[in-house]
Design an enzyme around this catalytic site. Structure first.
Site, PDB file in Angstrom:
ATOM      1  N   GLN A  99      21.879 -11.569   7.131  1.00  0.00           N
ATOM      2  CA  GLN A  99      21.334 -12.557   6.203  1.00  0.00           C
ATOM      3  C   GLN A  99      20.779 -11.863   4.965  1.00  0.00           C
ATOM      4  OE1 GLN A  99      17.569 -14.903   6.626  1.00  0.00           O
ATOM      5  NE2 GLN A  99      18.953 -16.637   6.929  1.00  0.00           N
ATOM      6  N   TYR A 184      12.503 -19.694  -0.534  1.00  0.00           N
ATOM      7  CA  TYR A 184      12.758 -18.396  -1.160  1.00  0.00           C
ATOM      8  C   TYR A 184      13.548 -18.582  -2.455  1.00  0.00           C
ATOM      9  CZ  TYR A 184      10.785 -16.775   3.188  1.00  0.00           C
ATOM     10  OH  TYR A 184       9.927 -16.575   4.239  1.00  0.00           O
ATOM     11  N   ARG A 231      22.690 -20.612   4.172  1.00  0.00           N
ATOM     12  CA  ARG A 231      21.628 -21.369   4.826  1.00  0.00           C
ATOM     13  C   ARG A 231      20.869 -22.194   3.792  1.00  0.00           C
ATOM     14  NH1 ARG A 231      16.491 -19.914   8.875  1.00  0.00           N
ATOM     15  NH2 ARG A 231      17.342 -21.163  10.558  1.00  0.00           N
ATOM     16  N   GLY A 320      15.899 -19.977  17.683  1.00  0.00           N
ATOM     17  CA  GLY A 320      15.062 -18.909  17.169  1.00  0.00           C
ATOM     18  C   GLY A 320      14.103 -18.381  18.210  1.00  0.00           C
ATOM     19  N   ARG A 321      12.945 -19.015  18.335  1.00  0.00           N
ATOM     20  CA  ARG A 321      11.918 -18.517  19.252  1.00  0.00           C
ATOM     21  C   ARG A 321      12.428 -18.322  20.685  1.00  0.00           C
ATOM     22  NH1 ARG A 321       9.459 -22.292  15.961  1.00  0.00           N
ATOM     23  NH2 ARG A 321       7.864 -21.486  14.545  1.00  0.00           N
TER      24      ARG A 321
END
Length: 365
Positions: A99, A184, A231, A320-321
């Site tokens: 990424q 971002y 993304r 994810g987690r």
């Protein structure tokens, strides 16, 4: 749950299942230099049974950094470090995308020799980033108001993304994901709340999409569109991202990316407990304008993942987690085994504890 575990052809890759390891910042690089290391290679190789691994966000330049100890992809040492990771993942039978990241205003002068972070416009993000002090202890600090990028600097950022993709291929990655989500730099350009520019990068939807279009085109031309994912975060509102025009902007972005024929679009969805549900009309519209694979991420369980694939709104689901504490997540989901809980105090920075010491379910019995 069979759909989640069915194989899928993603252009040049054959994925054995539709379980994606989502990008997650872990801040375990070697210092100085933010260099990927053997511990990171072990971490990713442990999770190589994922249909696809997307690495933690990786800055394309020093200017692109906003958190301590996050990896880069702009130095020879970083490229060599990432080669250890890709070699380990491929040896374990996995597939892995890097990424590519520029944080924009989500940063702090400590990363820029005392200079301000950059952004499309000089607007306070009202956000915090994780910074490690001289004593080695990390904590959250406020982001300052950034400085507005000069017009000439934007072309340099496009080139940094292009070079990041070239470097990723040299490091052995199967492809790259452009990080255009979660507040971002690229996301900042997309949103009217963060982008007040009066040149060709601000104002109209077409103008706000220009940076994403230029970066995506440059990378697709360089390494092949089949090796490119993007993304985006249509329903994220934190960090000053609550833009009233974002949904039509995202759909316009998807249409643009469809014309480039990229491999996939990855949606970062809200994942907190009372997060809003993604409207079905949006999912339907997205399918109409984007013909590539769609990945969704955001607090999915195995059953919810199956449902969104069965409905035709996604092809893959990123976790994810759950991947933090469950290196054997695919096997656990397949067999319906309970998931281990992560230790949130060990997410960022540190050593192998809370990183590569989580056992598989079978070895824990």
């Amino acid at each position: 749950m069979s759909l989640l575990f069915n194989p899928l052809n993603m252009r040049h890759l054959r994925l054995p299942n539709r379980v994606v390891m989502a990008p997650m910042t872990r801040s375990r690089t070697t210092q100085p230099g933010d260099i990927p290391n053997a511990m990171m290679a072990t971490y990713y190789a442990q999770r190589a049974t994922a249909g696809l691994i997307i690495t933690e966000a990786t800055q394309i330049s020093r200017q692109g950094q906003g958190y301590s100890f996050t990896p880069g992809i702009y130095s020879n040492a970083q490229i060599a470090g990432w080669r250890k990771v890709t070699d380990a993942v491929h040896a374990a039978g996995g597939r892995i995308f890097l990424q590519l990241w520029h944080v924009g205003r989500m940063s702090h002068p400590v990363f820029h020799d005392g200079e301000l972070p950059v952004a499309p416009s000089a607007i306070d993000p009202q956000a915090q980033v994780w910074v490690v002090n001289d004593d080695g202890v990390g904590g959250m600090v406020d982001c300052p108001t950034p400085r507005e990028l000069a017009h000439a600097e934007i072309a340099d950022i496009v080139q940094d993304f292009r070079q990041g993709a070239i470097n990723a291929m040299a490091a052995g990655f199967d492809g790259v994901e452009i990080h255009g989500a979660n507040g971002y730099l690229i996301d900042q350009f997309l949103r009217t709340t963060a982008n007040h520019r009066s040149d060709e990068y601000g104002g109209s939807t077409e103008n706000r999409l220009r940076l994403l279009a230029q970066i995506s085109t440059a990378i697709a031309d360089e390494i092949g569109a089949e090796r490119v994912g993007v993304r985006l975060a249509p329903f994220i509102t934190a960090r000053g991202m609550n833009c009233p025009e974002i949904i039509p902007t995202i759909l316009a972005a998807a249409s643009l990316l469809d014309k480039l024929n990229i491999a996939y679009l990855h949606l970062s969805e809200a994942d907190w407990d009372d997060a809003p549900q993604i409207p079905t009309p949006f999912r339907q519209q997205l399918r109409q304008v984007f013909g590539g694979q769609i990945i969704v991420a955001g607090g999915y369980t195995a059953s919810k993942a199956h449902e969104v694939i069965a409905a035709g709104y996604a092809d893959l689901v990123a976790f994810g987690r759950p991947f933090v504490a469950n290196p054997d997540l695919v096997a656990r989901l397949t067999r319906g085994e309970p998931l281990a809980a992560l230790n949130p105090t060990q997410l960022f920075g540190g050593d192998e504890r809370g990183y590569i010491d989580y056992p598989s379910y079978s070895s824990n019995q």
